[in-house]
Structure formats: C-alpha cells, structure tokens
Design an enzyme around this catalytic site. Sequence first.
Site, PDB file in Angstrom:
ATOM      1  N   PRO A  18      39.101  52.867  33.692  1.00  8.74           N
ATOM      2  CA  PRO A  18      37.859  53.019  32.929  1.00  8.74           C
ATOM      3  C   PRO A  18      36.780  53.622  33.808  1.00  8.74           C
ATOM      4  CG  PRO A  18      38.179  50.723  33.567  1.00  8.74           C
ATOM      5  CD  PRO A  18      39.411  51.453  33.999  1.00  8.74           C
ATOM      6  N   MET A  19      36.148  54.702  33.333  1.00 13.61           N
ATOM      7  CA  MET A  19      35.093  55.359  34.106  1.00 13.61           C
ATOM      8  C   MET A  19      33.954  55.763  33.183  1.00 13.61           C
ATOM      9  SD  MET A  19      37.239  57.753  36.795  1.00 13.61           S
ATOM     10  CE  MET A  19      38.428  58.336  35.568  1.00 13.61           C
ATOM     11  N   GLN A  72      37.099  47.733  27.827  1.00 16.84           N
ATOM     12  CA  GLN A  72      36.578  47.012  28.983  1.00 16.84           C
ATOM     13  C   GLN A  72      35.104  46.668  28.768  1.00 16.84           C
ATOM     14  OE1 GLN A  72      35.321  48.503  33.002  1.00 16.84           O
ATOM     15  NE2 GLN A  72      37.284  47.617  33.632  1.00 16.84           N
ATOM     16  N   CYS A 102      32.857  46.785  39.220  1.00 13.27           N
ATOM     17  CA  CYS A 102      31.922  47.901  39.352  1.00 13.27           C
ATOM     18  C   CYS A 102      30.852  47.584  40.403  1.00 13.27           C
ATOM     19  CB  CYS A 102      31.253  48.201  38.010  1.00 13.27           C
ATOM     20  SG  CYS A 102      30.074  49.583  38.114  1.00 13.27           S
ATOM     21  N   ASN A 204      44.888  49.912  42.618  1.00 16.10           N
ATOM     22  CA  ASN A 204      43.956  51.010  42.363  1.00 16.10           C
ATOM     23  C   ASN A 204      43.252  51.371  43.666  1.00 16.10           C
ATOM     24  OD1 ASN A 204      40.655  51.160  41.046  1.00 16.10           O
ATOM     25  ND2 ASN A 204      42.121  52.805  40.881  1.00 16.10           N
ATOM     26  N   ASP A 206      42.494  55.426  45.823  1.00 15.61           N
ATOM     27  CA  ASP A 206      42.969  56.572  46.607  1.00 15.61           C
ATOM     28  C   ASP A 206      44.329  57.116  46.177  1.00 15.61           C
ATOM     29  OD1 ASP A 206      40.646  56.294  47.998  1.00 15.61           O
ATOM     30  OD2 ASP A 206      41.556  55.683  49.898  1.00 15.61           O
ATOM     31  N   GLY A 228      41.706  56.659  38.999  1.00 16.95           N
ATOM     32  CA  GLY A 228      40.351  56.903  38.538  1.00 16.95           C
ATOM     33  C   GLY A 228      39.884  58.300  38.855  1.00 16.95           C
ATOM     34  N   ARG A 229      39.107  58.436  39.920  1.00 19.02           N
ATOM     35  CA  ARG A 229      38.444  59.709  40.227  1.00 19.02           C
ATOM     36  C   ARG A 229      39.396  60.879  40.341  1.00 19.02           C
ATOM     37  NH1 ARG A 229      35.572  58.194  45.541  1.00 19.02           N
ATOM     38  NH2 ARG A 229      37.413  56.851  45.661  1.00 19.02           N
TER      39      ARG A 229
END
Length: 326
Positions: A18-19, A72, A102, A204, A206, A228-229
Amino acid sequence: MIKIGHIEFPTAPVILAPMESITDSSYRSVCKSLGADLMYTEFIASEGLIRNARKSLNKLILSDEERPIGIQIFGHDIDSMVAATRIAEKANPDLIDLNFGCPVRKVVSKGSGAALLKDIPKMLKMTQAVVNATVLPVTVKTRLGWDESNKCIADLAERLQDTGIKALTIHARTAIHMYRGRADWTLIGEVKNNPKIQIPIIGNGDIDSPQKAQEVIKTYHVDGIMIGRAATGNPWLFRDIKHYLTTGELLSPPEISERIRVCSIHLNKSIELKGEKRGVLEMRKFYGNYFKGLLDFKLFKMALVKTDNYGDIINLFDEILEKYGK
C-alpha cells in the site's frame, strides 16, 4: 500452500504494498494484470472514513479484477479504528490491514502508523478490537521497531499473532530509519524461524529485482514478499519475479511499445477513475519509471509532466515510440 484467512496461494505470493497516491485502483489493476498476487489500497485514515471525507471514501473503490484485495486503515483512536473497519467492510474487500509501519511525520505526529511501536499495549488492544469487529481476515504491517535500541519485532510478532491476525508483514527497517539505508532482514528471519509463529510472515524492504526476491525467500524463509517503491512505474517487476522464481530465467526488459501500451492503459484508467484533469495530473509521478533508462529522455519527461491535456500526452507517446522503438 500459503493461506491468509480464506485466501490461498499455491506459492509464496508477490504482493503490491500500500502506497499513498500510488496504489489507487488504476495502478492496482495494471499490477494485477502483470502478476501481483495480492494488493492493498492506499492507506486510509480511520478519522476520514468515520467523518465521510470524500478523499477517504474514494479510496474504498474496488473492482473484481483486483482481487484478492485488502483495505489498509490507520489511526490513533481504537474506537475510530473499529468504526472505520466496519465502514471498510461494506466495500467488500478480501481482508483488512492495519498500518503500524508508516513513518511519515504527519502520520506519526498524530500517534498513528509507526508511532504505535512506541505504545505496544495500545497497538495490541487496537488490533484485538479490530479482529473482534469483523469477520474478514485481519493482517498487520509494521516495522522492526521504533529505533535501533527498540527493535521489538521478535516478541511483538507473537503477541500480534495472539490477537488473531492472519498474516504479518514486516518492513526490514525501524521507523526512525524511514526508507534510508539498507534494509536488515535478519530479524524477519528470526521471526519466521520461531516455531511459535504459525501465521504467514511477509517480508518487505529493498526488493527491486528477481534475484533479490529469490535471495530473501531462500535466506529468510518468508512466506511471501511485498514490493513498494521498486514497483512504482515498473509493474513488470511482478511478472519478472514470478517467472524467475519458477524457472530461474530472467525475462528481457519490456520493449518501448510495451511500456507505452501499459502506461496508456494506466493513464486511461486513471482518467476513468478521477476525471481527465486529476487523472492526468496524478500520472506525472509515474512517467520517469515507465521510461527509465532511455537515453536523452529528459525533454520528453519534462513535456509529459507539464501538459495537462490527454491528447498531447498521446501524441508524445507516439513521438517516443518513433524515436525509441526502432
């Protein structure tokens, strides 16, 4: 077989994290089409839901093509989190996820997200209350701890499991580290190897290549991985990872025509979801990654992020294809 509540995965799932302002319905559908096994909404403020804030309610928009999908939520007040869970439940997600990870200041300063790592009793009480409030599977995403001197995840994982959650995702940094430095998966491995832990442990941090995905799965024995990123503007990463884990082969990077095709689908879905003005505006953050690695692309990128006209963007796509597609 990996099970999160009633949801079954034949192998370790590759999950979209989730972002905020990234994982809306338009981008989730693109990632799903390219292999994401499970996805989550952008994180949603519990206070926004219970106050019927349009921005929060819009994040509850789900489509069947995205399933399985989790909503979320985050917040600092237990009663508000319970009320928000019941509102989210009406959107018919496959699970509810609690954001205790977060590290962004505007979230932490209000006692939400990773701030709960400084008040473990409250975190556990909140988790238990949410689990009791819904028939849906509840999962948690958190970090190793608040800072280097308070890496509490080994003990916390057991205590969260005792509340009845169905899976735990751990980001391999502390809250203070935010997204800086190298992720440390050592404690994630320790949690996974604890014989008392019976729920799936998702790692989660890298994971930006198929090789890295295979490394963390083999080394730390996690039940799944969350990205994620590295997936922002690179939805092919899900396809590439799953192919590599299955065959040991690396797929070739997508051709420019494929990049434009998928980016166009994303753009059209964004406009369909939010209208042309906002849909075009919110795509700007993705173009750099969709076309990453192209030589002398700066002028095209500048043009893409400056225009607010759909037709101009399509024309730019045609020009990009003509220049780089040969």
